[in-house]
Design a protein around this motif. Structure first.
Motif, PDB file in Angstrom:
ATOM      1  N   VAL A 149     -65.512 -27.092 -19.759  1.00  0.00           N
ATOM      2  CA  VAL A 149     -66.542 -26.220 -20.334  1.00  0.00           C
ATOM      3  C   VAL A 149     -67.704 -26.159 -19.345  1.00  0.00           C
ATOM      4  O   VAL A 149     -68.303 -27.183 -19.006  1.00  0.00           O
ATOM      5  N   ILE A 150     -67.970 -24.946 -18.875  1.00  0.00           N
ATOM      6  CA  ILE A 150     -69.060 -24.731 -17.915  1.00  0.00           C
ATOM      7  C   ILE A 150     -70.237 -24.161 -18.698  1.00  0.00           C
ATOM      8  O   ILE A 150     -70.075 -23.196 -19.443  1.00  0.00           O
ATOM      9  N   SER A 151     -71.416 -24.764 -18.530  1.00  0.00           N
ATOM     10  CA  SER A 151     -72.528 -24.292 -19.348  1.00  0.00           C
ATOM     11  C   SER A 151     -73.721 -23.851 -18.510  1.00  0.00           C
ATOM     12  O   SER A 151     -73.845 -24.184 -17.321  1.00  0.00           O
ATOM     13  N   LEU A 152     -74.574 -23.101 -19.178  1.00  0.00           N
ATOM     14  CA  LEU A 152     -75.799 -22.597 -18.559  1.00  0.00           C
ATOM     15  C   LEU A 152     -76.854 -22.521 -19.660  1.00  0.00           C
ATOM     16  O   LEU A 152     -76.641 -21.857 -20.674  1.00  0.00           O
ATOM     17  N   ILE A 153     -77.949 -23.270 -19.486  1.00  0.00           N
ATOM     18  CA  ILE A 153     -79.073 -23.180 -20.431  1.00  0.00           C
ATOM     19  C   ILE A 153     -80.263 -22.777 -19.602  1.00  0.00           C
ATOM     20  O   ILE A 153     -80.685 -23.522 -18.705  1.00  0.00           O
ATOM     21  N   SER A 154     -80.792 -21.592 -19.884  1.00  0.00           N
ATOM     22  CA  SER A 154     -81.796 -21.120 -18.938  1.00  0.00           C
ATOM     23  C   SER A 154     -82.609 -19.966 -19.498  1.00  0.00           C
ATOM     24  O   SER A 154     -82.135 -19.227 -20.355  1.00  0.00           O
TER      25      SER A 154
ATOM     26  N   PHE B 235     -72.590 -28.018 -15.443  1.00  0.00           N
ATOM     27  CA  PHE B 235     -73.834 -27.326 -15.784  1.00  0.00           C
ATOM     28  C   PHE B 235     -74.302 -26.525 -14.578  1.00  0.00           C
ATOM     29  O   PHE B 235     -74.521 -27.089 -13.500  1.00  0.00           O
ATOM     30  N   LEU B 236     -74.452 -25.216 -14.750  1.00  0.00           N
ATOM     31  CA  LEU B 236     -74.791 -24.360 -13.607  1.00  0.00           C
ATOM     32  C   LEU B 236     -76.297 -24.179 -13.426  1.00  0.00           C
ATOM     33  O   LEU B 236     -77.016 -23.884 -14.380  1.00  0.00           O
ATOM     34  N   MET B 237     -76.743 -24.338 -12.187  1.00  0.00           N
ATOM     35  CA  MET B 237     -78.128 -24.002 -11.834  1.00  0.00           C
ATOM     36  C   MET B 237     -78.167 -23.470 -10.395  1.00  0.00           C
ATOM     37  O   MET B 237     -78.566 -24.186  -9.476  1.00  0.00           O
ATOM     38  N   PRO B 238     -77.752 -22.214 -10.218  1.00  0.00           N
ATOM     39  CA  PRO B 238     -77.729 -21.677  -8.845  1.00  0.00           C
ATOM     40  C   PRO B 238     -79.044 -21.011  -8.470  1.00  0.00           C
ATOM     41  O   PRO B 238     -79.060 -19.936  -7.878  1.00  0.00           O
ATOM     42  N   SER B 239     -80.161 -21.643  -8.781  1.00  0.00           N
ATOM     43  CA  SER B 239     -81.480 -21.001  -8.706  1.00  0.00           C
ATOM     44  C   SER B 239     -81.836 -20.460  -7.325  1.00  0.00           C
ATOM     45  O   SER B 239     -81.515 -21.060  -6.306  1.00  0.00           O
ATOM     46  N   LYS B 240     -82.558 -19.347  -7.367  1.00  0.00           N
ATOM     47  CA  LYS B 240     -83.099 -18.784  -6.124  1.00  0.00           C
ATOM     48  C   LYS B 240     -84.145 -19.765  -5.598  1.00  0.00           C
ATOM     49  O   LYS B 240     -84.216 -20.054  -4.432  1.00  0.00           O
ATOM     50  N   TYR B 241     -84.984 -20.220  -6.494  1.00  0.00           N
ATOM     51  CA  TYR B 241     -85.872 -21.335  -6.162  1.00  0.00           C
ATOM     52  C   TYR B 241     -86.046 -22.179  -7.415  1.00  0.00           C
ATOM     53  O   TYR B 241     -85.879 -21.689  -8.529  1.00  0.00           O
ATOM     54  N   GLU B 242     -86.319 -23.453  -7.251  1.00  0.00           N
ATOM     55  CA  GLU B 242     -86.433 -24.341  -8.415  1.00  0.00           C
ATOM     56  C   GLU B 242     -87.445 -25.438  -8.101  1.00  0.00           C
ATOM     57  O   GLU B 242     -87.133 -26.399  -7.400  1.00  0.00           O
ATOM     58  N   PRO B 243     -88.675 -25.269  -8.579  1.00  0.00           N
ATOM     59  CA  PRO B 243     -89.718 -26.258  -8.246  1.00  0.00           C
ATOM     60  C   PRO B 243     -89.265 -27.693  -8.519  1.00  0.00           C
ATOM     61  O   PRO B 243     -89.392 -28.556  -7.665  1.00  0.00           O
ATOM     62  N   CYS B 244     -88.766 -27.953  -9.701  1.00  0.00           N
ATOM     63  CA  CYS B 244     -88.198 -29.270  -9.988  1.00  0.00           C
ATOM     64  C   CYS B 244     -86.865 -29.079 -10.704  1.00  0.00           C
ATOM     65  O   CYS B 244     -85.820 -29.454 -10.226  1.00  0.00           O
ATOM     66  N   GLY B 245     -86.932 -28.423 -11.861  1.00  0.00           N
ATOM     67  CA  GLY B 245     -85.725 -28.250 -12.673  1.00  0.00           C
ATOM     68  C   GLY B 245     -85.536 -29.480 -13.532  1.00  0.00           C
ATOM     69  O   GLY B 245     -85.557 -30.619 -13.035  1.00  0.00           O
ATOM     70  N   LEU B 246     -85.397 -29.248 -14.809  1.00  0.00           N
ATOM     71  CA  LEU B 246     -85.133 -30.367 -15.715  1.00  0.00           C
ATOM     72  C   LEU B 246     -83.685 -30.332 -16.184  1.00  0.00           C
ATOM     73  O   LEU B 246     -83.070 -31.361 -16.433  1.00  0.00           O
TER      74      LEU B 246
END
Ligand code: ADP
Length: 485
Positions: free
Chosen positions: A296-301, A372-383
């Motif tokens: 299961v691949i998830s994305l919460i954003s 868990f996917l987070m392919p951010s363009k930019y991510e100051p910290c990310g929780l």
């Protein structure tokens, strides 16, 4: 030291994003280091709904912001952060903070300046012995500007040092120059060496230039924002202040987010078998086929460009060729909401698109998904990636900002790899696809290695203790600097 921590959002009273989580947790841990700290925020309408058990009580009333053009009186209410002695003061004026949605008002500049001056007026009257004020993001960035201009003749207020924490440089608070007048700030600030920015007033720029110390929420982001690619036009200004610019990674609240004792989970998670049990219940809950053998691949954003959703767009149909399930939780731009609704219709057995804000479901997802996917363009910290790892969910990220500082590559070929996830550097959908493919490959074909990976994630320590000690050092630095503008 006595510290005032000032934020527009504080969990659980009012939350839109990660800032609220930090503001609701970090002060508790700073308090534990032995420093005195209190929190100050606006009394948004949503607070009454969210503050169950912590309903604020009246502290004082009929105060008037000292310099602001609005002479509407405000009251201050008081409550506490849960499980702590940290007082929270909330500035209330129902005409000014009138919307349910924290950022839903039609004059955010006015709300921000009214709040900033009211906060100083309050501190001046009740807490003039404050040593350091820590402000956060553009909404509170004018506090150091007020202190170094209109309040500079006040002997007590000029002694207070300021720390400006940038959680996201992408949101700067750009407004018409008339807002300076409304704020009761001097017109000379509308100047390229001060707050002027391409014909507008830039609140965030004010925070950068007028604070004693500046920090961002990860070391890598602190370096990135000094380059034109990441600075949204402020790299020159940040370079001027680079000797005062620090990077401290956020933590997560290990008490609140505890996989072995989280009421949102179907079962407590202590090992991989527990995770599988959760996953099965979760699939039933979302009406997806109950197949714990499938990843299961998830994305919460927040569904906004920053989070790299265009990359996901580009590869989504290819991803659906794999035997995987995809679970989304998020709200935001219509184009992204429409896309995920369409994908859910097209792939009902594989996709669950939950287009809402739901903290309980978020915890279920962290607890029950595999990746868990987070392919951010930019991510100051990310929780999100830290919550994911805490719950044994493997992050697949773009190595930028805080993602680069918290996730390390897992080399499944190496028996002793200490890595915690899979990632890529270039902002390129093929690279994202490759990273996801690697994760799916290991999940299906290297079961033992996947188990190691799960354990590596669960073993990470992103608790706030270390972050709080670093902030304490930063406050000391700020206190030692008596910078006059
Ligand atoms: P940002 O602050 O840029 O939004 P972060 O990763 O730092 O990103 O923090 C986002 C926080 O908000 C995480 O705690 C995440 O779980 C939460 N979140 C985001 N969207 C939702 C949603 N739709 N429902 C519940 N929680 C959400």
């Amino acid at each position: 030291m006595k510290i005032a921590y000032i934020s527009f959002e504080v969990f659980p009273f009012a939350k839109v994003g990660g800032l609220a989580d930090v503001a609701g947790a970090l002060p508790k841990y700073i308090n534990k280091t032995g420093e005195k700290i209190f929190v100050l925020m606006p009394y948004h309408r949503i607070v009454d709904k969210n503050a169950e058990g912590f309903l604020p009580e009246i502290f004082c009333e009929n105060m008037i912001p000292e310099f602001h053009s609005s002479k509407k009186p405000f009251s201050v209410y008081k409550t506490k952060l849960s499980d702590s002695d940290v007082d929270v003061y909330l500035i209330k004026n129902e005409d000014i903070f009138y919307t349910e949605d924290i950022y839903g008002g039609d004059n955010l500049a006015f709300q921000s300046t009214y709040f900033c001056d009211s906060a100083i007026t309050f501190i001046k009257k009740y807490f003039s012995d404050t040593d350091v004020i820590n402000v956060n993001d553009w909404q509170t960035a004018l506090i150091p500007v007020y202190l170094k201009t209109v309040y500079s003749e006040n002997n007590e207020m000029r002694k207070i040092s300021t720390v400006f924490t940038i959680h996201n440089l992408g949101y700067q608070g750009l407004f018409d120059s008339s807002e300076l007048d409304n704020a009761g700030l001097p017109g000379y600030l509308y100047n390229v060496d001060a707050l002027e920015f391409y014909g507008k007033v830039n609140f965030l720029k004010g925070g950068i230039l007028f604070s004693d110390v500046i920090n961002t929420v990860s070391k890598t982001y602190g370096e990135e924002i000094q380059t034109s690619e990441y600075s949204y036009g402020l790299d020159g200004v940040l370079k001027i202040r680079s000797d005062r610019l620090y990077g401290i990674i956020n933590g997560i609240d290990y008490k609140v987010y505890n996989p072995s004792d989280d009421p949102s989970l179907f079962f407590p998670i202590n090992n991989y078998a527990d995770k599988i049990k959760n996953k099965k219940e979760f699939q039933k809950f979302l009406k997806l086929p109950e197949r714990p053998d499938v990843p299961v691949i998830s994305l919460i954003s927040r569904l906004v460009d920053q989070k790299g959703l265009d990359l996901i767009f580009q590869i989504f149909e290819y991803l659906m060729l794999f035997d995987v399930q995809f679970v989304l939780l998020g709200t935001g731009d219509k184009k992204y909401m429409d896309f995920f609704s369409k994908m859910e219709e097209k792939y009902p057995e594989k996709v669950s698109a939950n287009l809402k804000f739901d903290l309980d479901l978020a915890q279920k997802i962290y607890g029950s998904s595999d990746m868990f996917l987070m392919p951010s363009k930019y991510e100051p910290c990310g929780l999100g990636q830290m919550y994911a790892m805490r719950y044994g969910t493997v992050p697949v990220v773009r190595y930028t900002g805080g993602l680069a500082d918290t996730v390390s590559e897992f080399y499944y070929e190496k028996e002793d790899s200490m890595g915690t996830g899979f990632g890529f550097y270039d902002y390129d959908s093929c690279k994202l696809f490759k990273a996801i493919s690697k994760a799916v490959y290991v999940f299906y074909n290297e079961k033992e290695r996947w188990n190691d990976l799960f354990n590596n994630c669960m073993k990470q320590d992103f608790s706030y203790e270390n972050t709080a000690l670093q902030y304490r050092e930063l406050y000391k630095i700020a206190k030692d600097i008596k910078r006059r503008w």
